[in-house]
Motif scaffolding. Sequence first.
Motif, PDB file in Angstrom:
ATOM      1  N   ILE A 246      41.233  59.029  13.198  1.00 45.18           N
ATOM      2  CA  ILE A 246      40.405  57.985  12.597  1.00 45.18           C
ATOM      3  C   ILE A 246      40.436  56.805  13.557  1.00 45.18           C
ATOM      4  O   ILE A 246      41.503  56.247  13.829  1.00 45.18           O
ATOM      5  N   ILE A 256      35.446  59.059  12.173  1.00 43.73           N
ATOM      6  CA  ILE A 256      36.362  60.187  12.024  1.00 43.73           C
ATOM      7  C   ILE A 256      36.002  61.193  13.108  1.00 43.73           C
ATOM      8  O   ILE A 256      34.889  61.732  13.121  1.00 43.73           O
ATOM      9  N   LEU A 278      40.364  53.474   5.294  1.00 48.54           N
ATOM     10  CA  LEU A 278      40.536  54.675   6.104  1.00 48.54           C
ATOM     11  C   LEU A 278      41.721  54.571   7.043  1.00 48.54           C
ATOM     12  O   LEU A 278      42.318  55.578   7.422  1.00 48.54           O
ATOM     13  N   HIS A 289      32.598  56.568   1.068  1.00 49.47           N
ATOM     14  CA  HIS A 289      33.098  57.151   2.298  1.00 49.47           C
ATOM     15  C   HIS A 289      33.874  58.418   1.957  1.00 49.47           C
ATOM     16  O   HIS A 289      34.096  58.735   0.788  1.00 49.47           O
ATOM     17  N   ARG A 291      37.479  60.673   3.422  1.00 51.97           N
ATOM     18  CA  ARG A 291      38.666  60.548   4.260  1.00 51.97           C
ATOM     19  C   ARG A 291      39.345  61.901   4.389  1.00 51.97           C
ATOM     20  O   ARG A 291      39.618  62.572   3.383  1.00 51.97           O
TER      21      ARG A 291
END
Length: 735
Positions: A246, A256, A278, A289, A291
């Motif tokens: 990340i 990412i 993140l 988003h 993750r």
Amino acid sequence: MTYLPRECNANLNSGNRGDGIDSRKQPDSVPRYHNMKTTLPRLLAVIAGMFVAGAHAQPPPPTRPETMFADPDMQHAKISPTGRYLTWLAPKNQRMNLAILDRETKQLRWLTNMKEENVVNYAWAKKDRLLFVQQFAGREQFGLFACDPDGGNFLIINPLERVEADADGRGAESLPGSERDLPKSLISLLPRDPDHILMDRGRGRSGLGDVIKVNIRTGKETIEERNYINARAWIADANGVIRVAICTDLEEPIRIKYRKDAKAEWRTLGEFSKDLSLIASEASPVERHWRPSVFAKDNRTLYVKSFMEHDKSAIRTLDPETGEWGPVLFTHPRVEPGDRLANYVLRTGGLTSRAAPDGLIFNSAGELGGIAYTDEYPAVQWLDDKLGQRAKDIDRALPDTRNAVISTTSDGTLSVVRAASDRDPGTFYLYDAAKQELSELGRARKGIDPKLLSEMRPIRFKARDDWEIPGYLTIPIGRPATKMPMLVIPHGGPYGPRDVWGYSDDVQFFASRGYAVLQVNYRGSGGYGLEFQLGGYKGYGRKMQDDLTDGVKWCIEQGLADPARVGIYGASYGGYAVLAGLTLTPELFCCGVDYVGVSDIERRGMPRTFTGPRIFRESMAIRDLDPVKDIAIIRATNPVNHVQNIRAPLFAAYGKNDPRVQFDQWQVLEARLKQHGKTYEIMVAENEGHGFRKLENKLEYFRRVEAFLETNMNVPAGRVNVGPAVVVPSAKKTE
């Protein structure tokens, strides 16, 4: 000695489901004993007898601070990968130290003998090698150390500013003097490698680090991956290859990135403009988003927590090679999967897996077996039938507690089970899958009698703007639930954490003294989805504080709380909420306890001239009030600007070394309290940080809080001090 209750054994071996998982039938009190020899008989005091939960017709006597806040008799019990050793933290020298039992030789010994700082966490890194963590003087600077099961081959991996440099606690000064001394954080324990772990080694204050492989037997460090992609977090696959990162320079979007293997080029899988959650340990999302969590067993698929299509997020899979998304494995209508508090990895030195915050539970074969979540109570949605059946069997044997497997051997045959509840700090058991047996290892706090403690109940109420606000209410045992003296305890954070159902020293301490305890998961609390989180942003002293006020008024309207005897107690952001309550709604509270709380949000926030990186600016513009545009609101909700409004006595406590709420927050507040002649008491701990960890400081703190509340909460008619104020002298007072 340890015993196996016959009823537990019968339940696990029997195919008869009996009264079911929710049965409150008590186990047979006749134990079957197993002999266990030891070289440290005193340490066996952690092995305690059974207890029987029940209600009290009359209020039981208050639990003494020395009992409630003593260091746990047993904490973080774990089984080694081979099953040969049991380990746990226990008190010695008034500090938490690491104990080990060799199940083959029956030898019980101390692995550490620390006298200055607690061992705060540890892990079995290999079948014959342990890692453990210490924190120095409350500064949230963590040292990482390694040793063998016999305590030998002691190794410093991450030095402290000052280290107790060996397992016998002989101290030595240690300042960074080489590259090896740079701060490091764990990436992977590399379960397939017998000698190494992967760590991120920092580069000064940039927040960037290189990936290094550390030999935890020799201390040798070799660079595995130079960080030329601005990676802030790394994810390794099962073979120890770094394949997901990340990345951001905090000016460009957070990306990412993924690669197929160590030789492949990095490519971007996802891009998000400003979501610091993140990369930050304290998760506070600001936009939709996803993750990455961990790689699946196939070493190709990624498990992902995604807010893209679900406000409460969903656990899904992603094939990073094709970009194909798998089906939703878990989502919930009210809460997110996982444990937001697991994001606070710095508090325990970074030994938490990335899977923990997302609630992912794996079986011994490495397959996803279940997903944990907390709505009103903690729960698991099981995906693996065998793990689900094991959980049902254990629950049937231990029906009065919430039971969780917290450690297991590599082959899954032996597991450590923690059985706990809102009234029970926990008992540890060893579960033998082959024998279908549970054997008690010890109780977390042998001096606590659960049947004398109070029940924590989930509640929901409507706020003034019709939002539904969740929380918990603990009603003192043996007392009528009408017009009770009540303490409001807002949690810290504020963004990301939340209060959960379970045992709390603070809550039970106050309840045992006759105070009802209200815990409100105000807007901005974590775990309730993106909309609920966003609902609290820019809410210091406003929406978040209103939720606390509305919770108090709801309790009064329900006839639960005496309006003349409502106090407020909180730490960190909760301490800010105490001061905001006393200054912005002074008519509501008869006293307040501010524990390491923010008193001056203008001083603590970003300077008015702040021109930091774009992502920080834009993320904070969503979360926090603007120091220029919103200065009028900041000053209207800043407690130090309204000290003159305080009508009630205040008790405050601060640590001199606090890295989160600087000590000058107290100094500014104290000056204003003196200026306006307000009644207050103060405790300052010289060797503590953001909360008191050392036993002597904890006990002094709660004894003084107890006396303060006894004076200011238990007056039958209530007391709001509006007369001339007198400063209360204190031996700990700092000018």
